[in-house]
Design a protein around this motif. Structure first.
Motif, PDB file in Angstrom:
ATOM      1  N   PHE A   1      -0.174  -1.141   2.414  1.00 50.34           N
ATOM      2  CA  PHE A   1      -0.811  -1.650   1.194  1.00 50.34           C
ATOM      3  C   PHE A   1      -0.673  -0.679   0.023  1.00 50.34           C
ATOM      4  O   PHE A   1      -0.389  -1.091  -1.083  1.00 50.34           O
ATOM      5  CB  PHE A   1      -2.287  -1.996   1.427  1.00 50.34           C
ATOM      6  N   GLY A   2      -0.896   0.599   0.268  1.00 52.72           N
ATOM      7  CA  GLY A   2      -0.660   1.592  -0.779  1.00 52.72           C
ATOM      8  C   GLY A   2      -1.921   1.996  -1.518  1.00 52.72           C
ATOM      9  O   GLY A   2      -2.984   1.397  -1.375  1.00 52.72           O
ATOM     10  N   THR A   3      -1.783   3.046  -2.322  1.00 52.55           N
ATOM     11  CA  THR A   3      -2.893   3.567  -3.125  1.00 52.55           C
ATOM     12  C   THR A   3      -2.825   2.943  -4.516  1.00 52.55           C
ATOM     13  O   THR A   3      -3.422   1.900  -4.761  1.00 52.55           O
ATOM     14  CB  THR A   3      -2.845   5.096  -3.163  1.00 52.55           C
ATOM     15  N   ALA A   4      -2.075   3.549  -5.436  1.00 50.94           N
ATOM     16  CA  ALA A   4      -1.921   2.957  -6.768  1.00 50.94           C
ATOM     17  C   ALA A   4      -1.261   1.584  -6.679  1.00 50.94           C
ATOM     18  O   ALA A   4      -1.660   0.639  -7.365  1.00 50.94           O
ATOM     19  CB  ALA A   4      -1.111   3.890  -7.664  1.00 50.94           C
ATOM     20  N   LEU A   5      -0.255   1.450  -5.827  1.00 50.49           N
ATOM     21  CA  LEU A   5       0.410   0.160  -5.693  1.00 50.49           C
ATOM     22  C   LEU A   5      -0.506  -0.853  -5.002  1.00 50.49           C
ATOM     23  O   LEU A   5      -0.376  -2.065  -5.229  1.00 50.49           O
ATOM     24  CB  LEU A   5       1.723   0.314  -4.919  1.00 50.49           C
TER      25      LEU A   5
END
Length: 355
Positions: free
Chosen positions: A177-181
């Motif tokens: 899923f990602g952090t910023a993305l």
């Protein structure tokens, strides 16, 4: 953490960079994306350390997860009578893994968790099983944290906004899923993010090679820009937020991230564009007071002198190749973690959330 039914995580999260097979750690080789999709099998902690250093795997959370599995692999080759003996024998492998990338705090954090897991093994218990269980927990917790951060960060963005991101902070850089993305994914799913722009992110082109490819896998349209076009893009009014990840967040909110982040923060403040940092709490380093104390990794200058193995700069030209820079806390509008959001971060607000 409760899952938001309005976000179809499977639809917006297809890529996985780390696979544990039971015998080896398979890492999606991010150096050859987007045209070649291949996994590199690591069968020893030395293989994992080299993969981290060589950027086969990259992104602060993913590095920590890979390192944890590297400890599991190191334990496979030991003949240790108990956990205390294993801890002594494993220490050289842990030191080698820790030295692979010095700036990202998640690496040291994950290794510290593996040490604690080993220390907690009761006499007669299987220490190898304890190490594997802790690695799985680190990976599962990261995915859950990313989804929580995605919801929290997206809630700060007004519907119909444009966002600019730098480097790669998506599934490729994390457990998924990602952090910023992840914020961008959640924002798209919730109708808040209408336009996505991504920088090339020289010299390794993580934005060009990874971010826009990864978003494309999930059906999210993104526009690529040259790093040097960011300020002009902000001037046009097409973006309302810059959303980036972090490799280390200090006790006062100063944030180390991919080189080029600092100039984006300066440009954003000048143009009235909001600036958001998104990272798990494992990236927060309350033991480091401010950004001046962060060790900034420098890589081989040859990375700037050549492209795809072919030299593009005249002989005799020197290059300087710092990998990270520090955005000061007073240029950051919000730091988003799974524990909560710190708006207008400073030492007092960071301490209120992280102790």
């Amino acid at each position: 953490m409760t899952q938001d039914a309005s976000i179809d995580y499977d639809r917006y999260d297809h890529v996985r960079p780390i696979r544990w097979t039971g015998d080896a750690l398979e890492l999606l080789d991010q150096r050859v994306l987007p045209f070649t999709v291949v996994h590199e099998a690591c069968r020893s902690s030395e293989d994992v350390a080299e993969a981290i250093h060589a950027l086969t795997v990259r992104g602060a959370p993913a590095i920590g997860i890979a390192a944890a599995w590297g400890v599991v692999l190191a334990g496979r080759s030991l003949e240790a009578g108990d956990a205390a003996d294993a801890a002594r024998q494993l220490e050289p492998a842990l030191q080698q893994l820790n030295a692979a990338r010095p700036t990202a705090v998640n690496l040291a954090w994950a290794l510290a968790r593996m040490r604690r897991a080993l220390a907690a093994v009761a006499p007669g218990q299987d220490w190898r099983e304890a190490l594997e269980r802790e690695s799985r927990a680190i990976e599962a917790e990261d995915l859950a944290a990313n989804r929580a951060m995605g919801r929290a960060g997206a809630a700060l963005i007004a519907p119909g906004s444009g966002v600019l991101t730098h480097c790669n902070t998506g599934s490729l850089a994390t457990a998924g899923f990602g952090t910023a993305l992840g914020v961008i994914r959640a924002g798209v799913a919730d109708g808040r993010v209408e336009r996505v722009f991504a920088t090339e992110t020289r010299p390794w082109n993580q934005g060009a090679r990874l971010t826009v490819w990864e978003l494309g896998q999930d059906g999210i349209d993104a526009t690529l820009i040259a790093d040097s076009a960011a300020a002009h893009l902000m001037k046009t009014g097409q973006v309302q937020w810059v959303v980036v990840g972090a490799d280390r967040i200090c006790a006062n909110g100063d944030t180390a991230n991919k080189i080029g982040t600092y100039q984006l923060a300066i440009a954003a403040r000048h143009h009235g564009v909001k600036f958001m940092v998104v990272a798990p709490s494992s990236t927060v380093d309350m033991a480091t007071a401010s950004g001046e104390l962060i060790e900034i990794e420098e890589r081989d200058p040859a990375e700037l002198l050549a492209f795809r193995g072919k030299r593009v700069v005249a002989e005799g030209v020197r290059a300087w190749n710092p990998v990270f820079d520090v955005a000061p806390h007073d240029l950051i509008d919000a730091i988003v973690t799974e524990q909560g959001v710190v708006e207008r971060p400073d030492a007092a607000r960071m301490r209120a959330l992280f102790g």
